[in-house]
Design a protein around this motif. Structure first.
Motif, PDB file in Angstrom:
ATOM      1  N   LEU A  53       1.076  -1.542   0.204  1.00 36.17           N
ATOM      2  CA  LEU A  53      -0.095   0.359   0.041  1.00 36.17           C
ATOM      3  C   LEU A  53       0.861   1.285  -0.061  1.00 36.17           C
ATOM      4  CD1 LEU A  53      -2.624  -0.499   2.660  1.00 36.17           C
ATOM      5  CD2 LEU A  53      -3.038  -1.056  -0.076  1.00 36.17           C
ATOM      6  N   TRP A  54       2.197   1.396   0.847  1.00 39.15           N
ATOM      7  CA  TRP A  54       3.062   2.641   0.760  1.00 39.15           C
ATOM      8  C   TRP A  54       3.728   2.692  -0.263  1.00 39.15           C
ATOM      9  CZ3 TRP A  54       0.773  -0.915   4.768  1.00 39.15           C
ATOM     10  CH2 TRP A  54      -0.221   0.349   5.557  1.00 39.15           C
ATOM     11  N   ILE A  55       4.189   1.248  -0.641  1.00 40.36           N
ATOM     12  CA  ILE A  55       5.268   1.184  -1.890  1.00 40.36           C
ATOM     13  C   ILE A  55       6.098   2.775  -2.589  1.00 40.36           C
ATOM     14  CG2 ILE A  55       4.438   0.136  -3.973  1.00 40.36           C
ATOM     15  CD1 ILE A  55       6.446  -2.256  -3.526  1.00 40.36           C
ATOM     16  N   SER A  56       4.585   2.908  -3.026  1.00 42.09           N
ATOM     17  CA  SER A  56       5.690   4.383  -3.973  1.00 42.09           C
ATOM     18  C   SER A  56       5.344   5.380  -3.361  1.00 42.09           C
ATOM     19  CB  SER A  56       4.820   3.907  -4.991  1.00 42.09           C
ATOM     20  OG  SER A  56       3.442   4.692  -5.383  1.00 42.09           O
ATOM     21  N   THR A  57       5.395   5.803  -2.011  1.00 40.35           N
ATOM     22  CA  THR A  57       5.362   6.943  -1.572  1.00 40.35           C
ATOM     23  C   THR A  57       6.579   7.853  -0.889  1.00 40.35           C
ATOM     24  OG1 THR A  57       4.934   5.831   0.626  1.00 40.35           O
ATOM     25  CG2 THR A  57       2.652   5.809  -0.336  1.00 40.35           C
ATOM     26  N   GLY A  58       7.763   7.038  -1.347  1.00 38.38           N
ATOM     27  CA  GLY A  58       9.070   7.803  -1.235  1.00 38.38           C
ATOM     28  C   GLY A  58       8.855   9.415  -1.636  1.00 38.38           C
ATOM     29  N   ILE A  59       9.871  10.122  -1.528  1.00 42.56           N
ATOM     30  CA  ILE A  59      10.200  11.197  -1.762  1.00 42.56           C
ATOM     31  C   ILE A  59      10.935  10.775  -3.142  1.00 42.56           C
ATOM     32  CG2 ILE A  59       8.973  12.639  -0.434  1.00 42.56           C
ATOM     33  CD1 ILE A  59      11.888  13.535   0.141  1.00 42.56           C
ATOM     34  N   LEU A  60      12.304   9.594  -3.104  1.00 45.77           N
ATOM     35  CA  LEU A  60      12.459   9.297  -3.734  1.00 45.77           C
ATOM     36  C   LEU A  60      12.496   7.965  -4.098  1.00 45.77           C
ATOM     37  CD1 LEU A  60      16.219   9.464  -2.137  1.00 45.77           C
ATOM     38  CD2 LEU A  60      15.062  11.042  -3.558  1.00 45.77           C
ATOM     39  N   ASN A  61      12.574   7.447  -5.819  1.00 42.65           N
ATOM     40  CA  ASN A  61      12.073   5.926  -6.123  1.00 42.65           C
ATOM     41  C   ASN A  61      12.565   5.319  -5.367  1.00 42.65           C
ATOM     42  OD1 ASN A  61      14.465   5.967  -7.832  1.00 42.65           O
ATOM     43  ND2 ASN A  61      12.703   6.561  -9.705  1.00 42.65           N
ATOM     44  N   GLU A  62      12.173   4.070  -6.100  1.00 45.56           N
ATOM     45  CA  GLU A  62      13.489   3.008  -5.160  1.00 45.56           C
ATOM     46  C   GLU A  62      14.390   2.386  -5.687  1.00 45.56           C
ATOM     47  OE1 GLU A  62      10.828   1.420  -9.712  1.00 45.56           O
ATOM     48  OE2 GLU A  62      10.607   2.942  -7.795  1.00 45.56           O
ATOM     49  N   ASP A  63      15.374   3.555  -7.160  1.00 46.28           N
ATOM     50  CA  ASP A  63      16.217   3.776  -7.576  1.00 46.28           C
ATOM     51  C   ASP A  63      17.677   4.737  -6.854  1.00 46.28           C
ATOM     52  OD1 ASP A  63      16.304   1.197  -8.851  1.00 46.28           O
ATOM     53  OD2 ASP A  63      15.352   2.244 -10.823  1.00 46.28           O
ATOM     54  N   GLY A  64      16.792   5.536  -6.086  1.00 47.64           N
ATOM     55  CA  GLY A  64      17.281   6.765  -5.998  1.00 47.64           C
ATOM     56  C   GLY A  64      17.279   8.188  -6.328  1.00 47.64           C
ATOM     57  N   ALA A  65      16.544   7.666  -7.356  1.00 45.97           N
ATOM     58  CA  ALA A  65      15.801   8.768  -8.509  1.00 45.97           C
ATOM     59  C   ALA A  65      15.428  10.056  -7.765  1.00 45.97           C
ATOM     60  CB  ALA A  65      15.751   8.898  -9.793  1.00 45.97           C
ATOM     61  N   GLU A  66      15.236  11.948  -7.848  1.00 49.25           N
ATOM     62  CA  GLU A  66      14.475  12.205  -7.313  1.00 49.25           C
ATOM     63  C   GLU A  66      13.445  12.438  -7.586  1.00 49.25           C
ATOM     64  OE1 GLU A  66      16.933  15.482  -6.888  1.00 49.25           O
ATOM     65  OE2 GLU A  66      18.472  15.283  -5.791  1.00 49.25           O
ATOM     66  N   LYS A  67      11.545  12.433  -6.723  1.00 41.61           N
ATOM     67  CA  LYS A  67      10.946  12.798  -7.433  1.00 41.61           C
ATOM     68  C   LYS A  67      10.365  14.312  -7.597  1.00 41.61           C
ATOM     69  CE  LYS A  67       8.753   8.121  -5.699  1.00 41.61           C
ATOM     70  NZ  LYS A  67       7.612   7.101  -5.330  1.00 41.61           N
ATOM     71  N   GLU A  68       9.182  14.731  -7.857  1.00 38.09           N
ATOM     72  CA  GLU A  68       9.039  15.749  -7.733  1.00 38.09           C
ATOM     73  C   GLU A  68       8.681  16.812  -6.444  1.00 38.09           C
ATOM     74  OE1 GLU A  68       5.954  17.220 -10.152  1.00 38.09           O
ATOM     75  OE2 GLU A  68       5.772  16.410 -11.714  1.00 38.09           O
ATOM     76  N   ALA A  69       8.586  16.017  -5.064  1.00 40.53           N
ATOM     77  CA  ALA A  69       8.583  16.349  -4.089  1.00 40.53           C
ATOM     78  C   ALA A  69       9.307  16.845  -3.182  1.00 40.53           C
ATOM     79  CB  ALA A  69       7.712  15.925  -3.431  1.00 40.53           C
ATOM     80  N   LEU A  70      10.748  16.024  -3.450  1.00 38.27           N
ATOM     81  CA  LEU A  70      12.012  16.439  -2.845  1.00 38.27           C
ATOM     82  C   LEU A  70      11.982  17.550  -2.521  1.00 38.27           C
ATOM     83  CD1 LEU A  70      14.298  15.176  -1.552  1.00 38.27           C
ATOM     84  CD2 LEU A  70      15.437  15.334  -3.676  1.00 38.27           C
ATOM     85  N   GLU A  71      12.143  18.408  -3.860  1.00 39.84           N
ATOM     86  CA  GLU A  71      12.296  19.794  -3.445  1.00 39.84           C
ATOM     87  C   GLU A  71      11.415  20.612  -3.053  1.00 39.84           C
ATOM     88  OE1 GLU A  71      13.149  23.364  -7.186  1.00 39.84           O
ATOM     89  OE2 GLU A  71      11.453  22.342  -7.700  1.00 39.84           O
ATOM     90  N   SER A  72      10.008  20.268  -3.040  1.00 38.82           N
ATOM     91  CA  SER A  72       9.466  21.462  -1.835  1.00 38.82           C
ATOM     92  C   SER A  72       9.627  20.813  -0.409  1.00 38.82           C
ATOM     93  CB  SER A  72       8.153  20.693  -1.776  1.00 38.82           C
ATOM     94  OG  SER A  72       7.380  20.472  -3.408  1.00 38.82           O
ATOM     95  N   TRP A  73      10.198  19.711   0.244  1.00 35.58           N
ATOM     96  CA  TRP A  73      10.397  19.193   0.827  1.00 35.58           C
ATOM     97  C   TRP A  73      12.063  20.234   1.813  1.00 35.58           C
ATOM     98  CZ3 TRP A  73       8.999  16.077   5.019  1.00 35.58           C
ATOM     99  CH2 TRP A  73      10.089  15.636   6.242  1.00 35.58           C
ATOM    100  N   GLU A  74      12.915  20.162   0.163  1.00 34.12           N
ATOM    101  CA  GLU A  74      14.104  21.116   0.553  1.00 34.12           C
ATOM    102  C   GLU A  74      14.064  22.290   0.909  1.00 34.12           C
ATOM    103  OE1 GLU A  74      16.238  19.826  -2.778  1.00 34.12           O
ATOM    104  OE2 GLU A  74      17.942  17.978  -1.921  1.00 34.12           O
ATOM    105  N   ILE A  75      13.172  22.661   0.354  1.00 32.62           N
ATOM    106  CA  ILE A  75      12.901  24.410   0.115  1.00 32.62           C
ATOM    107  C   ILE A  75      12.534  24.737   1.948  1.00 32.62           C
ATOM    108  CG2 ILE A  75      11.122  26.142  -0.860  1.00 32.62           C
ATOM    109  CD1 ILE A  75      10.914  24.747  -3.078  1.00 32.62           C
TER     110      ILE A  75
END
Length: 368
Positions: free
Chosen positions: A342-364
């Motif tokens: 259920l939660w497998i794709s909820t990270g802010i990096l994907n399974e290979d460690g690539a950044e998702k769009e949400a990471l930038e918002s987190w960092e800001i």
């Protein structure tokens, strides 16, 4: 962020070349969180790893140390009931788990510890390490209370948290087995009193699920809401578990409506003990479940969450997993594999460690 800065520069340069006065220069579109000079809440992740390896665990703690000022040790585990009740040796599976987390404690971040009294189905007490459930007459039996109190004291002494959540998603018991609710409340009232005597300055709570409190699918929803809200407001702070996709929420308006409901009901300081949102479609055939998701929607939820945290002065926000855990999920036992998906794709990096769009918002927000 770089794109925004480049566009801003081009706008200013163009204005200068056209000999426009500064008074007539159009406002540059503000970016997320730019209206705030400082962040007034803490941000972090749980220590849930992305793979069944020591390297994954170490990488998770390293990422947390660099990108948080609070983090969560989420102990949704079995409870060594027999050992606590009979004063026998604790299972090594339990002590090794606690020692591992203690040895990795992050020095420059606050720690929130969540401990589960309930099982994963949230309809009975947590199981013993052999999978059995101890015999009891009522949840507030003295033997259960004493054993769980010892359990919490041991964990608290070992991990020395800044916040302690003594039960995870307690309102789910009222949904799944309401006959046990009054026993649960009596038990937890005694537990919180005893823990407060042992650790007088420790902020103590029990987490509640917002996705099963907002527009609940229960009989007599108003009675249920009032009961849970009244109970939650009796704690030192209100700890929230919220996965909006469980409720079919997918737009900024949907998210904000849930937050508005929460703020109308809660009178104590709020902490989001665990939350996240899908970044891709979720399909679980055995649950006959399909929930659409995408990175833009995940980013919208994160930004709505962090804005509300700022505006409403939350204590902290914990995003459940920083990275998608496909590799870890592959090792799950068959009986929990569908639940764990259920939660497998909820990270802010994907399974290979690539950044998702949400990471930038987190960092800001984190850098404020």
């Amino acid at each position: 962020m770089k794109k925004t800065l480049i566009l801003s520069f081009l706008a200013i340069a163009t204005s200068t070349l056209l000999n426009c006065s500064s008074d007539n220069t159009p406002d540059v579109e503000s970016s997320f969180f730019s209206q705030y000079d400082n962040r007034n809440f803490e941000m972090g992740f749980s220590t849930w790893p992305y793979a069944p390896t020591v390297a994954s665990v170490n990488n998770t703690y390293d990422f947390i140390e660099a990108n948080t000022d609070v983090y969560s040790e989420h102990l949704d585990l079995s409870v060594p009931w027999d050992a606590w009740m009979n004063n026998t040796e604790l299972p090594t599976a339990f002590t090794d788990e606690i020692i591992s987390r203690k040895n990795r404690k992050i020095a420059n971040a606050k720690l929130a510890v969540s401990v589960s009294f309930l099982n994963l189905s949230r309809d009975d007490i947590a199981t013993e390490y052999d999978g059995s459930t101890p015999t009891y007459t009522a949840l507030n039996d003295q033997a259960i209370e004493d054993a769980y109190f010892k359990h919490l004291v041991y964990i608290t002494n070992e991990l020395n948290p800044d916040y302690l959540i003594v039960a995870i998603e307690g309102n789910e018991l009222l949904v799944h087995d309401p006959d046990k609710w009054e026993q649960y409340k009596l038990l937890m009232s005694n537990i919180r009193t005893r823990i407060k005597e042992e650790f007088p300055s420790m902020p103590i709570s029990e987490s509640m699920t917002l996705h099963n409190l907002y527009n609940p699918t229960v009989d007599s929803p108003n009675i249920y809401i009032n009961e849970v809200v009244s109970y939650a407001n009796s704690h030192d702070f209100v700890a929230i578990s919220f996965y909006p996709f469980f409720k079919g929420l997918s737009t900024e308006e949907d998210f904000q409506n849930a937050f508005d409901f929460l703020h109308e009901k809660i009178t104590k300081p709020i902490a989001f003990a665990e939350t996240s949102h899908l970044s891709e479609d979720l399909t679980v055939d055995s649950f006959d479940l399909f929930i659409p998701g995408n990175e833009a929607e995940q980013k919208d939820y994160l930004e709505t969450l962090l804005t509300n945290a700022q505006e409403e002065n939350y204590l902290y926000v914990i995003w459940w997993a920083y990275r998608d855990y496909d590799e870890l999920w592959e090792t799950f036992p068959d009986e929990v594999k569908d639940l764990g998906k259920l939660w497998i794709s909820t990270g802010i990096l994907n399974e290979d460690g690539a950044e998702k769009e949400a990471l930038e918002s987190w960092e800001i927000a984190f850098k404020k």
